[in-house]
Design a protein around this motif. Sequence first.
Motif, PDB file in Angstrom:
ATOM      1  N   SER A 388     112.593  27.443 -89.277  1.00  0.00           N
ATOM      2  CA  SER A 388     113.033  28.589 -88.483  1.00  0.00           C
ATOM      3  C   SER A 388     113.808  29.548 -89.382  1.00  0.00           C
ATOM      4  N   PHE A 389     113.930  30.770 -88.946  1.00  0.00           N
ATOM      5  CA  PHE A 389     114.701  31.744 -89.714  1.00  0.00           C
ATOM      6  C   PHE A 389     115.265  32.796 -88.773  1.00  0.00           C
ATOM      7  N   CYS A 390     116.271  33.485 -89.257  1.00  0.00           N
ATOM      8  CA  CYS A 390     116.933  34.512 -88.451  1.00  0.00           C
ATOM      9  C   CYS A 390     116.193  35.842 -88.574  1.00  0.00           C
ATOM     10  N   ALA A 391     116.482  36.750 -87.680  1.00  0.00           N
ATOM     11  CA  ALA A 391     115.862  38.073 -87.699  1.00  0.00           C
ATOM     12  C   ALA A 391     116.119  38.743 -89.046  1.00  0.00           C
ATOM     13  N   GLY A 392     115.079  39.333 -89.612  1.00  0.00           N
ATOM     14  CA  GLY A 392     115.197  40.008 -90.895  1.00  0.00           C
ATOM     15  C   GLY A 392     114.968  39.102 -92.083  1.00  0.00           C
ATOM     16  N   SER A 393     114.790  37.814 -91.832  1.00  0.00           N
ATOM     17  CA  SER A 393     114.537  36.861 -92.905  1.00  0.00           C
ATOM     18  C   SER A 393     113.063  36.452 -92.884  1.00  0.00           C
ATOM     19  N   SER A 394     112.707  35.378 -93.576  1.00  0.00           N
ATOM     20  CA  SER A 394     111.307  34.948 -93.644  1.00  0.00           C
ATOM     21  C   SER A 394     111.233  33.469 -94.000  1.00  0.00           C
ATOM     22  N   ALA A 395     110.022  32.930 -93.925  1.00  0.00           N
ATOM     23  CA  ALA A 395     109.785  31.531 -94.298  1.00  0.00           C
ATOM     24  C   ALA A 395     108.568  31.474 -95.227  1.00  0.00           C
ATOM     25  N   LEU A 396     108.726  30.825 -96.389  1.00  0.00           N
ATOM     26  CA  LEU A 396     107.627  30.695 -97.345  1.00  0.00           C
ATOM     27  C   LEU A 396     106.818  29.446 -97.010  1.00  0.00           C
ATOM     28  N   LEU A 397     105.521  29.635 -96.748  1.00  0.00           N
ATOM     29  CA  LEU A 397     104.619  28.532 -96.442  1.00  0.00           C
ATOM     30  C   LEU A 397     103.703  28.305 -97.650  1.00  0.00           C
ATOM     31  N   THR A 398     103.560  27.057 -98.050  1.00  0.00           N
ATOM     32  CA  THR A 398     102.746  26.721 -99.228  1.00  0.00           C
ATOM     33  C   THR A 398     101.632  25.767 -98.826  1.00  0.00           C
ATOM     34  N   ALA A 399     100.400  26.098 -99.212  1.00  0.00           N
ATOM     35  CA  ALA A 399      99.246  25.260 -98.896  1.00  0.00           C
ATOM     36  C   ALA A 399      99.032  24.210 -99.980  1.00  0.00           C
TER      37      ALA A 399
END
Length: 448
Positions: A388-399
């Motif tokens: 999860s992340f807060c507004a204005g942030s992001s999450a890096l997803l790696t395959a």
Amino acid sequence: MRKFIKLIFILYIGGISLFSTSLLAQAFKHPGILQSKEDLDFVKLKITANQEPWISAYNGTKSQINLNYIPLGLVSLNNQTDADSYMSDGLLAYKCALVWYHSGNVAYANKAKQILNAWTVYNDPDGDQNLNIHWGAINFMGAAEIINSLGGGWSTTEVAAFKVFTRRLTTHMNVPWYNNAQQTQIRSRMACAVFLEDRVMFDKCITDWRYYIDVYYYIREDGAKPPKYPYPKIHGTTWELCRDFNHANMGSRGTFDGATIAWNQGVDLYAEQKYRMTEFLETTFGFYMGTIPIPPTICGNSFGDHPGVLYCNEDGRIWPTCTNNTQMLKESAYNHFKNRLGYNLPNTLAYNNARRTNSYFWVQVLTEYVQPFNTNTCTATITSPVNSFCAGSSALLTASTGASYKWFNGTTQVGTGATYTALAAGSYKVEVTNFSGCKATSAAKVIT
């Protein structure tokens, strides 16, 4: 009359279709000698991710290149010094081509082309350096394949000149040897055939490989055959083992390289001789690593009659003093049988592990270590440091590792890279296509 014309038209179109299918079936794959593009891209991903042993092998290979070096290029090879220049230049061109593809730095492509072009002056069909010529040819061809097929900026005129040079090399590759030189000669001629797109030459190499593997390697099931096998028959060995480990190793390198080239061109020689080849690997390297006792009768009445004794090289050193000596890795063979087919080869693995960090083998590690995996299965997973992340942030997803990717948030495709930066909450999946074309879709990764 109209029916007749229609029939002729149908036959004509059918003939074109059959002809086109035939041409397609005969087409060569490029690059397609010791690496395919899928192989190269697999390694490139590992280098980008700073993963070992690829990153160390890459950095080591790069450190061995002097971009200010001026290649010699000789019309003939008159002595061992000339032959050494030829072989070292071929290896340097190969290193430059690899570093160019993995880094994108055109200076390395230009150096590779400079070396390849310099040697097109060679024209000595009557020279006596046959052995050295086919030893060095594999590296020249490897460099040429990468530069020519992957956009290295080689001009049509330069490629044409190099093809003439390649033809000249093949005039030295028809010597009737029965030892390690025959194995490497077949390998190098096969590589030349791929670059030249010479189907007749390639098919002859396949025929020769099939014949000489039974001459060079022995398994107990052969019984008294083959008739040309000259020395005491020990299961899982080549007859040159009684000469020394080094020459047996050189011969097997040629055998496995030939099988790898054929594999990249759609001919599975590995499958045809998997028992003979894996028995050789585990028996011979079991002797070498000391995990299998050397029979007391081995090498009696052969190469000077030395029963129970195996030599390291022609310098007279006796095993086990050569256990840590520089010898050729068996990465391509181990990769195929272990990583593609699931064979357990502990002696071969131990042998490779003991040598993999040696600078002499950086190119082999860079090109052969754990290439694309099992061709029959594939998986896809997503990893992320956060859920999860807060507004204005992001999450890096790696395959998980693959050749290509498709990212989805729900049913909407959102990306095609090995990673995806999620800027919105959602249920993410990734479809991973591996280097053999197998596709798998990951479980959903819910980001809130």
